[in-house]
Scaffold this motif. Structure first.
Motif, PDB file in Angstrom:
ATOM      1  N   ASP A 115       2.096   0.368   0.828  1.00 59.87           N
ATOM      2  CA  ASP A 115       2.567  -0.814   1.547  1.00 59.87           C
ATOM      3  C   ASP A 115       3.979  -1.216   1.129  1.00 59.87           C
ATOM      4  OD1 ASP A 115       0.169  -0.897   2.793  1.00 59.87           O
ATOM      5  OD2 ASP A 115      -0.616  -2.639   1.726  1.00 59.87           O
ATOM      6  N   TYR A 116       4.276  -1.091  -0.177  1.00 57.98           N
ATOM      7  CA  TYR A 116       5.587  -1.591  -0.614  1.00 57.98           C
ATOM      8  C   TYR A 116       6.734  -0.758  -0.070  1.00 57.98           C
ATOM      9  CZ  TYR A 116       4.494   1.748  -4.360  1.00 57.98           C
ATOM     10  OH  TYR A 116       4.124   2.857  -5.070  1.00 57.98           O
ATOM     11  N   ARG A 129       6.697   0.326   3.081  1.00 59.74           N
ATOM     12  CA  ARG A 129       6.881  -0.316   4.380  1.00 59.74           C
ATOM     13  C   ARG A 129       7.672  -1.617   4.210  1.00 59.74           C
ATOM     14  NH1 ARG A 129       1.423  -2.114   6.927  1.00 59.74           N
ATOM     15  NH2 ARG A 129       1.727  -3.629   5.288  1.00 59.74           N
ATOM     16  N   THR A 130       7.329  -2.387   3.156  1.00 63.37           N
ATOM     17  CA  THR A 130       8.083  -3.618   2.891  1.00 63.37           C
ATOM     18  C   THR A 130       9.562  -3.310   2.700  1.00 63.37           C
ATOM     19  OG1 THR A 130       6.154  -4.441   1.712  1.00 63.37           O
ATOM     20  CG2 THR A 130       8.198  -5.659   1.422  1.00 63.37           C
ATOM     21  N   TYR A 170      11.329  -0.832   3.820  1.00 69.55           N
ATOM     22  CA  TYR A 170      11.963  -0.535   5.111  1.00 69.55           C
ATOM     23  C   TYR A 170      12.152  -1.811   5.913  1.00 69.55           C
ATOM     24  CZ  TYR A 170      11.761   4.575   4.828  1.00 69.55           C
ATOM     25  OH  TYR A 170      11.957   5.878   4.479  1.00 69.55           O
ATOM     26  N   THR A 204      17.825   4.413  -0.469  1.00 61.72           N
ATOM     27  CA  THR A 204      17.365   3.435  -1.451  1.00 61.72           C
ATOM     28  C   THR A 204      15.843   3.380  -1.480  1.00 61.72           C
ATOM     29  OG1 THR A 204      19.260   2.161  -0.708  1.00 61.72           O
ATOM     30  CG2 THR A 204      17.771   1.086  -2.253  1.00 61.72           C
ATOM     31  N   VAL A 243      14.794   4.813  -4.956  1.00 61.94           N
ATOM     32  CA  VAL A 243      14.561   3.694  -5.872  1.00 61.94           C
ATOM     33  C   VAL A 243      13.118   3.207  -5.766  1.00 61.94           C
ATOM     34  CG1 VAL A 243      15.241   1.376  -6.561  1.00 61.94           C
ATOM     35  CG2 VAL A 243      16.982   3.007  -5.790  1.00 61.94           C
ATOM     36  N   HIS A 244      12.726   2.814  -4.570  1.00 58.17           N
ATOM     37  CA  HIS A 244      11.381   2.246  -4.415  1.00 58.17           C
ATOM     38  C   HIS A 244      10.299   3.311  -4.532  1.00 58.17           C
ATOM     39  CE1 HIS A 244      12.205  -1.984  -3.074  1.00 58.17           C
ATOM     40  NE2 HIS A 244      13.412  -1.460  -3.109  1.00 58.17           N
ATOM     41  N   GLY A 245      10.585   4.506  -4.053  1.00 60.34           N
ATOM     42  CA  GLY A 245       9.579   5.559  -4.075  1.00 60.34           C
ATOM     43  C   GLY A 245       9.559   6.318  -5.388  1.00 60.34           C
ATOM     44  N   LYS A 254      10.670   5.941  -8.394  1.00 62.47           N
ATOM     45  CA  LYS A 254      10.302   5.330  -9.664  1.00 62.47           C
ATOM     46  C   LYS A 254       8.780   5.240  -9.810  1.00 62.47           C
ATOM     47  CE  LYS A 254      11.930   1.935 -12.852  1.00 62.47           C
ATOM     48  NZ  LYS A 254      11.999   0.515 -13.126  1.00 62.47           N
ATOM     49  N   ASN A 255       8.096   5.041  -8.696  1.00 60.01           N
ATOM     50  CA  ASN A 255       6.639   4.987  -8.738  1.00 60.01           C
ATOM     51  C   ASN A 255       6.006   6.359  -8.888  1.00 60.01           C
ATOM     52  OD1 ASN A 255       5.386   2.203  -8.208  1.00 60.01           O
ATOM     53  ND2 ASN A 255       7.139   2.256  -6.851  1.00 60.01           N
ATOM     54  N   VAL A 300       9.463   3.469 -17.320  1.00 63.30           N
ATOM     55  CA  VAL A 300       9.386   3.632 -15.871  1.00 63.30           C
ATOM     56  C   VAL A 300       8.428   2.622 -15.253  1.00 63.30           C
ATOM     57  CG1 VAL A 300       8.465   5.168 -14.094  1.00 63.30           C
ATOM     58  CG2 VAL A 300      10.084   6.032 -15.749  1.00 63.30           C
ATOM     59  N   PRO A 314       6.281  -0.799 -15.759  1.00 61.84           N
ATOM     60  CA  PRO A 314       6.071  -1.961 -16.615  1.00 61.84           C
ATOM     61  C   PRO A 314       4.595  -2.263 -16.876  1.00 61.84           C
ATOM     62  CG  PRO A 314       6.724  -2.625 -14.409  1.00 61.84           C
ATOM     63  CD  PRO A 314       6.878  -1.137 -14.476  1.00 61.84           C
ATOM     64  N   ARG A 315       3.701  -1.696 -16.050  1.00 61.31           N
ATOM     65  CA  ARG A 315       2.280  -1.964 -16.263  1.00 61.31           C
ATOM     66  C   ARG A 315       1.740  -1.167 -17.441  1.00 61.31           C
ATOM     67  NH1 ARG A 315       0.738  -0.540 -10.281  1.00 61.31           N
ATOM     68  NH2 ARG A 315       2.339   0.952 -10.825  1.00 61.31           N
ATOM     69  N   LYS A 360       1.519  -0.240 -21.109  1.00 56.06           N
ATOM     70  CA  LYS A 360       1.864  -0.859 -22.398  1.00 56.06           C
ATOM     71  C   LYS A 360       1.637   0.148 -23.524  1.00 56.06           C
ATOM     72  CE  LYS A 360       2.419  -5.508 -21.714  1.00 56.06           C
ATOM     73  NZ  LYS A 360       2.538  -5.399 -20.289  1.00 56.06           N
ATOM     74  N   PHE A 386       3.850  -9.476   4.814  1.00 52.49           N
ATOM     75  CA  PHE A 386       2.648  -8.678   5.002  1.00 52.49           C
ATOM     76  C   PHE A 386       1.444  -9.350   4.374  1.00 52.49           C
ATOM     77  CE2 PHE A 386       6.184  -5.733   5.270  1.00 52.49           C
ATOM     78  CZ  PHE A 386       5.897  -5.113   6.464  1.00 52.49           C
ATOM     79  N   THR A 431      -0.045  -5.275  -2.935  1.00 55.99           N
ATOM     80  CA  THR A 431       0.404  -3.919  -2.622  1.00 55.99           C
ATOM     81  C   THR A 431       1.716  -3.899  -1.853  1.00 55.99           C
ATOM     82  OG1 THR A 431      -0.908  -3.916  -0.611  1.00 55.99           O
ATOM     83  CG2 THR A 431      -1.950  -2.998  -2.564  1.00 55.99           C
ATOM     84  N   SER A 432       2.105  -5.069  -1.314  1.00 52.15           N
ATOM     85  CA  SER A 432       3.332  -5.073  -0.530  1.00 52.15           C
ATOM     86  C   SER A 432       4.574  -5.277  -1.388  1.00 52.15           C
ATOM     87  CB  SER A 432       3.281  -6.160   0.538  1.00 52.15           C
ATOM     88  OG  SER A 432       2.238  -5.882   1.430  1.00 52.15           O
ATOM     89  N   ASN A 462       6.712  -4.045  -4.727  1.00 48.86           N
ATOM     90  CA  ASN A 462       6.823  -2.817  -5.513  1.00 48.86           C
ATOM     91  C   ASN A 462       6.457  -3.093  -6.972  1.00 48.86           C
ATOM     92  OD1 ASN A 462       7.752  -0.501  -6.900  1.00 48.86           O
ATOM     93  ND2 ASN A 462       9.095  -0.050  -5.183  1.00 48.86           N
ATOM     94  N   LEU A 510       9.418  -2.691  -9.819  1.00 50.70           N
ATOM     95  CA  LEU A 510      10.716  -3.362  -9.751  1.00 50.70           C
ATOM     96  C   LEU A 510      10.518  -4.853 -10.030  1.00 50.70           C
ATOM     97  CD1 LEU A 510      12.212  -1.659  -6.560  1.00 50.70           C
ATOM     98  CD2 LEU A 510      12.635  -1.075  -8.937  1.00 50.70           C
ATOM     99  N   HIS A 517       2.648  -7.566 -11.068  1.00 50.42           N
ATOM    100  CA  HIS A 517       1.303  -7.649 -11.644  1.00 50.42           C
ATOM    101  C   HIS A 517       1.172  -8.814 -12.622  1.00 50.42           C
ATOM    102  CE1 HIS A 517       3.362  -5.464 -14.884  1.00 50.42           C
ATOM    103  NE2 HIS A 517       2.417  -5.883 -15.674  1.00 50.42           N
TER     104      HIS A 517
END
Lengths: 314, 332
Positions: free
Chosen positions: A211-212, A214-215, A217, A225, A229-231, A233-234, A307, A309-310, A312, B98, B103-104, B106, B109, B155
């Motif tokens: 979803d993020y 799509r956000t 875009y 970008t 960046v958004h893709g 890194k995940n 990379v 942050p979740r 730890k 959304f 999930t919307s 990132n 970031l 999160h």
């Protein structure tokens, strides 16, 4: 954070203890008498016995093991039977070959695999994707020694761009040494890249459906970008995991490729040492490699945390 | 009189799937005037989100394709616009919120970066200015401890806070049209009303039009001036909000209304059982000859099954697609 380090340090020590015990036991039961190999087949029983005593080979298992381990803890590395110099000396000089080669191989693999993986993912099921996947499949099926030989035939024999083997040494010629490492590094890296490219592709495919993305875009960001960046890194976390494991494999892969290219590296050192029953060298090089693999995987932990942050450190 | 901020005319979107080609949006027309809120209502899978995504050119590729129709933003046809022009409009003139703020956003970031991004992209602000502006917006949408949140990650925030971040992110460039796709569905009821009143306030302040997509008629009653009821990609009924709630004509609309929990009691004091519409939304690849709702309609008769009804006006601004218009005696 310091607790993390302490925990990791203790694990490392326990692990090295088991590795040392395993290596030592295997070499202990392995047929082949180092004294016999050093002195040759015609040596008398008396000289053999003398040499064994000198090397401490007549001692019982536990005495030999504890002598070795306590020596290491005291900072005293064993002497190579074959070369007569401390093993640390040998490791240092061969690492100056294998280290740069491994780094170059990984660098090459990453620079090749990540852009291609992203390309394949963003062109999913189109000709570009199919082509990339085809070559990746080919790479997976190719043994690296064969690729190494092929490179020698093409780049050294046919075109004469790179040397076919050997290593001049960094103090003799930096450029010459670099050139000597390029073919083996590319051969090693290409095989890693074919695994990495698949991984990057599937990780990116997963991420690009999120979803993020799509956000991103919908915010009007440029495609570049969004993807990088958004893709990316995940998608990097699974890629890093495999990269860490591959660095470990690279040390093993080095044994073969260094023999193909006659490079005086860590792999060739341990390979020859096994043949010559140069036990102190084998033990300590294997111990060193094990430590290197573990340390690399700790570094991967840090990369995760940087990379994602979740994630730890704990 | 200016051109309406959004004018969708005869939009038809196909969905190509392994099972076949389906029509996700079927000859849909709707208009959002400047500063007006339009509610687009229907069950899951009826084509609401696909309509929203096609406005920004974001329908999932390579499955979705606009077959024909037009989407005009302030008079400009977005379907024929150059992709770079469309990208410039996204996030700056038309923004979108959304459903699922978890999930919307990132996950890797920072909040600050994600809110500041449209400003750097569209307004050419440098990082410092963009972050300052982002902070101002986060404070404006009443995000608690906004300054600290700039360097936090999604999160670390609660659901309501994340939706505030989404709204701030959509608002930073002061869009003329906001598309809100189920903006409150994932939130607690108390948080829901906070978010809705926040959106209403921002709408007044910026004078923007809102296309509010929801399956929740309660939300529509609170927010929208006009309502479009969609089923299987088609408009079934369209009316001003008061008329729709007082005199719903289409059996589907009535079914939706009766599915709202009200806690009512009948004349004997027993609780009235909540009504449901039997059956499910048709898979979009299913071809139906007559009215698409005929498979679930309580008032169905032969004409409905064999002939496709068209959208007819019954009074000023109230339009219905139903054969019962011609045969009112059959109503149940």
């Amino acid at each position: 954070m310091s607790r993390y380090f302490l925990k990791k340090l203790i694990t490392l020590i326990i692990l090295l203890f088991f590795v040392s015990l395993t290596v030592f036991s295997i070499l202990f039961v392995l047929p082949g008498d180092p004294a016999q190999i050093i002195l040759g087949l015609n040596a008398s029983a008396e000289t053999l016995a003398n040499l064994r005593a000198e090397l401490g080979l007549d001692q019982p298992f536990w005495t030999q093991y504890t002598d070795w381990i306590f020596g290491l803890i005291a900072g005293k590395s064993g002497n190579s039977i074959n070369y007569g110099v401390p093993v640390t000396e040998l490791i240092r000089s061969s690492l100056s070959v294998t280290g740069p080669m491994a780094v170059m191989a990984i660098f090459f693999a990453v620079m090749l695999a990540i852009p291609l993986g992203i390309y394949a993912a963003t062109h999913h099921n189109r000709p570009g994707d199919v082509t990339v996947m085809f070559f990746s499949q080919l790479g997976l099926a190719t043994p690296e020694f064969w690729l190494g030989i092929l490179f020698i035939l093409l780049f050294a024999v046919q075109w004469g761009i790179f040397p076919a083997g050997g290593f001049p040494g960094w103090d003799v010629s930096v450029w010459g040494s670099l050139k000597a490492l390029i073919l083996p590094a590319v051969a090693l890296g290409a095989i890693r890249a074919s695994i990495l490219v698949r991984l990057t592709r599937s990780a990116m495919l997963d991420v690009l459906g999120e979803d993020y993305i799509r956000t991103a875009y919908a915010k009007g960001l440029k495609r570049r970008t969004v993807v990088y960046v958004h893709g990316l890194k995940n998608a990097l976390v699974p890629v890093l995991t495999i990269l860490g494991l591959q660095l470990g494999q690279l040390l093993a892969g080095a044994i073969i490729i260094e023999n193909v290219y006659y490079l005086p590296g860590l792999g060739r050192l341990v390979f020859q040492a096994i043949g010559q029953r140069d036990l102190p060298v084998v033990r300590e090089v294997v111990l060193f490699m094990a430590a290197a693999v573990v340390v690399v995987n700790y570094l991967v932990d840090f990369a995760y945390a940087a990379v994602d942050p979740r994630f730890k450190l704990q | 009189m200016n051109a309406p901020v959004l004018e969708i005319d005869d939009l038809t979107v196909d969905f190509h799937m392994p099972e076949g080609v389906g029509c996700a949006v079927d000859h849909l027309s709707l208009t959002v005037e400047n500063g007006e809120t339009i509610g687009l209502v229907g069950e899951s899978g009826c084509g609401k989100s696909m309509t929203a995504l096609s406005i920004l050119g974001l329908i999932p590729q390579p499955f979705g394709k606009v077959r024909f129709g037009s989407i005009r933003y302030a008079g400009e046809n977005l379907l024929t616009a150059h992709s770079e022009r469309l990208r410039r409009i996204r996030g700056s003139e038309i923004a979108m919120i959304f459903q699922e703020p978890m999930t919307s956003l990132n996950p890797v970031l920072t909040i600050g970066r994600q809110v500041a991004e449209p400003l750097m992209e569209h307004k050419g602000l440098n990082k410092t200015d963009a972050y300052a502006e982002a902070l101002a917006w986060l404070e404006h949408v009443k995000l608690p401890a906004a300054r600290e949140q700039l360097s936090q990650y999604p999160h670390q925030l609660s659901g309501g806070m994340r939706q505030r971040v989404m709204i701030a992110m959509a608002m930073v460039c002061r869009p003329r049209l906001l598309i809100a796709d189920e903006p409150t569905t994932a939130l607690d009821v108390t948080i829901q009303s906070q978010i809705l009143s926040l959106m209403m306030g921002l709408k007044e302040e910026l004078g923007m039009g809102i296309l509010l997509i929801t399956h929740d008629l309660g939300v529509v009653a609170q927010m929208a001036r006009r309502v479009v009821v969609m089923y299987a990609g088609q408009v079934m009924e369209e009316a001003d909000v008061e008329i729709l709630f007082e005199q719903p004509f289409h059996p589907y609309t009535q079914g939706l209304m009766q599915s709202i929990p009200r806690g009512l009691k009948d004349d004997r004091g027993r609780k009235i059982r909540l009504n449901e519409i039997p059956g499910n939304v048709l898979p979009i690849t299913e071809k139906v000859g007559g009215c698409k709702f005929s498979t679930r309609c309580p008032s169905v008769f032969e004409t409905c099954i064999n002939h496709h009804p068209s959208l007819k006006t019954i009074s000023g601004g109230h339009r219905v697609r139903c054969w019962l218009l011609d045969d009112p005696d059959r109503r149940r």
